[in-house]
Design a protein around this motif. Structure first.
Motif, PDB file in Angstrom:
ATOM      1  N   VAL A 185       0.853  -1.184   0.000  1.00 46.40           N
ATOM      2  CA  VAL A 185       0.000   0.000   0.000  1.00 46.40           C
ATOM      3  C   VAL A 185       0.891   1.237   0.000  1.00 46.40           C
ATOM      4  O   VAL A 185       1.701   1.433   0.909  1.00 46.40           O
ATOM      5  N   PRO A 187       0.354   5.133  -0.225  1.00 48.94           N
ATOM      6  CA  PRO A 187      -0.560   6.279  -0.254  1.00 48.94           C
ATOM      7  C   PRO A 187       0.164   7.585  -0.557  1.00 48.94           C
ATOM      8  O   PRO A 187       1.399   7.653  -0.501  1.00 48.94           O
ATOM      9  N   ILE A 195      -6.633   8.894   2.664  1.00 54.42           N
ATOM     10  CA  ILE A 195      -6.341   7.908   1.621  1.00 54.42           C
ATOM     11  C   ILE A 195      -5.474   6.788   2.178  1.00 54.42           C
ATOM     12  O   ILE A 195      -5.660   5.611   1.821  1.00 54.42           O
ATOM     13  N   CYS A 196      -4.554   7.106   3.055  1.00 54.06           N
ATOM     14  CA  CYS A 196      -3.755   6.083   3.717  1.00 54.06           C
ATOM     15  C   CYS A 196      -4.656   5.096   4.461  1.00 54.06           C
ATOM     16  O   CYS A 196      -4.525   3.879   4.326  1.00 54.06           O
ATOM     17  N   MET A 199      -7.057   3.100   1.818  1.00 55.23           N
ATOM     18  CA  MET A 199      -6.355   2.061   1.076  1.00 55.23           C
ATOM     19  C   MET A 199      -5.984   0.893   1.982  1.00 55.23           C
ATOM     20  O   MET A 199      -6.117  -0.281   1.606  1.00 55.23           O
ATOM     21  N   SER A 200      -5.506   1.208   3.181  1.00 56.56           N
ATOM     22  CA  SER A 200      -5.048   0.164   4.100  1.00 56.56           C
ATOM     23  C   SER A 200      -6.199  -0.685   4.627  1.00 56.56           C
ATOM     24  O   SER A 200      -6.143  -1.919   4.613  1.00 56.56           O
ATOM     25  N   THR A 265      -1.669   5.417  -4.809  1.00 58.52           N
ATOM     26  CA  THR A 265      -2.227   6.716  -5.172  1.00 58.52           C
ATOM     27  C   THR A 265      -1.073   7.706  -5.250  1.00 58.52           C
ATOM     28  O   THR A 265      -0.284   7.827  -4.313  1.00 58.52           O
TER      29      THR A 265
END
Length: 522
Positions: A185, A187, A195-196, A199-200, A265
């Motif tokens: 991942v 970010p 977003i971190c 996504m996680s 991202t």
């Protein structure tokens, strides 16, 4: 602040109104609290181990470059491999954990983040240069992602039990969604919490284990999230924290034969590099790696002559200069029908000149850009813009002990100009003239990106046509082109904006699973 239980229908976390003195004072108190713990050394998290390394990432306040946010330990390839092996071992148990139990970790983390909302926001004010409202929206979105994805996992688990397959006499057929494996991942720094976290947790709640490599400019807020997940009891090894350089650690993990997926991202250039690296099959690799990528945009707003011109000008400015234009959804271009062009340009210039720049902890509307590299790049584009358009606002550096740039607007810019075509990722707006609304849409579509857009008009037939012809993943009518809400506006774009993986949408978790069909003869 609202309290949302797991049994309730999802609703978005409300934003805080900092015009109210009590809320402003609460944020100021949170900033003071966070400042008291700046400058710490922070470790890697590999399984249950906390590893301090000699090599460190030095995170600084972009609004006050003399202030150190923290020193974050930096992984090398050996430590990245150690994290990979831990994630692989943990996956064998984590994938068997019931969906409801996995979701419960997200519900608990969301509840604690809601209680400490201002502290998480305060860290972003200091480390990312966000003003109060931008930081609060970031934290609210992080809470939303956890609440939403937890509920989505429960929904998918229910579907697994009752998948509507065509019945076959004498057979018991089932289709279930199972996790993929170990994911990387990566970010971005511009939404360093939301977003971190999104996504996680999407990968984790789906049953995967991950290696989280945060952005090097905002690793401390990412570490706060890792500590939060540890606090709620997430088993060691599910989330491994491995900050490091993209060239050394990022490339190594992307090409690793045991990496099952990469969730990224960031910029188009890095996204395409990851795509190329992930596409190659490493010795010992037995799958095609899955890539989930969001890679930026060159977003814009179209305004026709029937539009509410005041609202259009306000939306153009808000879309262009929110968080100093450092959003993949930022409206960095606008195309306006010639009969109202001069009026809109005048309004945009006037609104832009009202934006005050200053220290984020003092809640100025405009703060710094993220680092020296961005600062130099954006100022370079401003110089290019001076030869490509007519400067009507800003045009250079702003005062402050940080990376401050004036909100800048160029008018009369050709659609093929560099500042119309290239992603600047800063407070630079280009305005162009169109003979009519259809030409304005054509100009809008003339880009390699396709993330967000907005169309301003009062004509319903034009709106219907714009909805069909403006080519982007997130299109808005008579509102700004930034500010997607989890659940309401699933987010992701076309073309070079990425894989159109809709974060905050009802199919997003499927990207972190694979469908397995079983058939049993009765």
């Amino acid at each position: 602040m609202s309290i949302l239980t797991k049994n309730e229908t999802f609703r978005n976390e409300p934003f805080v109104n900092f015009a109210l003195e009590e809320n402003k004072q609460a944020m100021e108190a949170a900033i003071a609290k966070v400042k008291a713990r700046l400058g710490r050394e922070l470790p890697l998290h590999i399984g249950a181990e906390k590893i301090f390394t000699d090599a460190k990432i030095k995170s600084i306040n972009p609004g006050n470059v003399d202030e150190v946010i923290g020193y974050v330990s930096k992984a090398d390839q050996s430590l990245a491999e150690q994290a990979m092996q831990k994630a692989l071992a943990t996956f064998e148990t984590w994938k068997k954990v019931p969906a409801a139990e996995r979701a419960e970790y997200l519900f608990k983390a969301a509840a604690i983040m809601r209680e400490r909302k201002h502290e998480f926001s305060a860290m972003m004010v200091l480390e990312a240069g966000k003003n109060y409202a931008e930081a609060d929206a970031d934290t609210a979105e992080a809470i939303d992602f956890m609440e939403f994805y937890a509920r989505e996992m429960l929904r998918l688990a229910a579907i697994n039990e009752h998948q509507p397959l065509t019945p076959v006499a004498g057979e018991d057929n089932k289709l279930t969604y199972i996790p993929l494996g170990v994911g990387i991942v990566i970010p971005p720094w511009n939404f360093p919490l939301a977003i971190c976290v999104g996504m996680s947790t999407a990968a984790i709640v789906s049953g995967n284990t991950i290696l989280l490599k945060p952005a090097s400019t905002t690793p401390v807020i990412a570490h706060m999230f890792v500590e939060l997940m540890e606090e709620v009891g997430l088993p060691a090894g599910v989330l491994n924290f491995v900050p490091g350089s993209g060239a050394e650690v990022g490339d190594y993990l992307t090409t690793h034969p045991k990496t099952r997926f990469v969730s990224f991202t960031g910029s188009k250039e890095i996204g395409l590099r990851i795509s190329r690296l992930a596409a190659d099959t490493a010795p010992g690799q037995i799958w095609i790696k899955r890539l989930v990528a969001e890679m930026g945009g060159k977003d814009g707003i179209v305004v026709d002559e029937t539009a509410d011109l005041v609202a259009a000008a306000q939306a153009i400015v808000a879309s262009a200069f929110g968080f100093q234009g450092q959003k993949c959804s930022a409206g960095s271009r606008a195309f306006i029908v010639e009969s109202v062009y001069d009026e809109v340009v005048e309004k945009v210039a006037a609104l832009t000149k009202q934006i005050e720049s200053g220290l984020p902890e003092q809640n100025f509307a405009a703060g710094p850009v993220i680092d020296q590299g961005s600062y130099d790049k954006i100022l370079g584009y401003i110089e290019i813009g001076k030869s490509e358009g007519r400067l009507i606002a800003g045009g250079g550096k702003a005062e402050g002990n940080g990376y401050y740039i004036q909100p800048t607007v160029f008018a009369d810019v050709d659609g093929k100009a560099r500042i119309m075509q290239e992603e600047i990722f800063g407070p630079v707006l280009a305005l162009g003239k169109a003979k009519d609304w259809r030409e304005a849409i054509d100009l809008y579509n003339d880009t390699e990106f396709g993330l967000t857009g907005a169309f301003f008009s009062k004509d319903e037939s034009r709106i219907e046509e714009a909805l069909q012809t403006m080519h982007c993943g997130n299109l808005y009518v008579n509102r700004k082109c930034t500010g997607a809400l989890v659940g309401a506006h699933p987010f992701g774009g076309f073309n070079m904006s990425g894989t159109d993986s809709k974060a905050g949408g009802y199919d997003y978790l499927l990207l972190f699973t694979q469908a397995k069909m079983t058939s049993r003869k009765l």
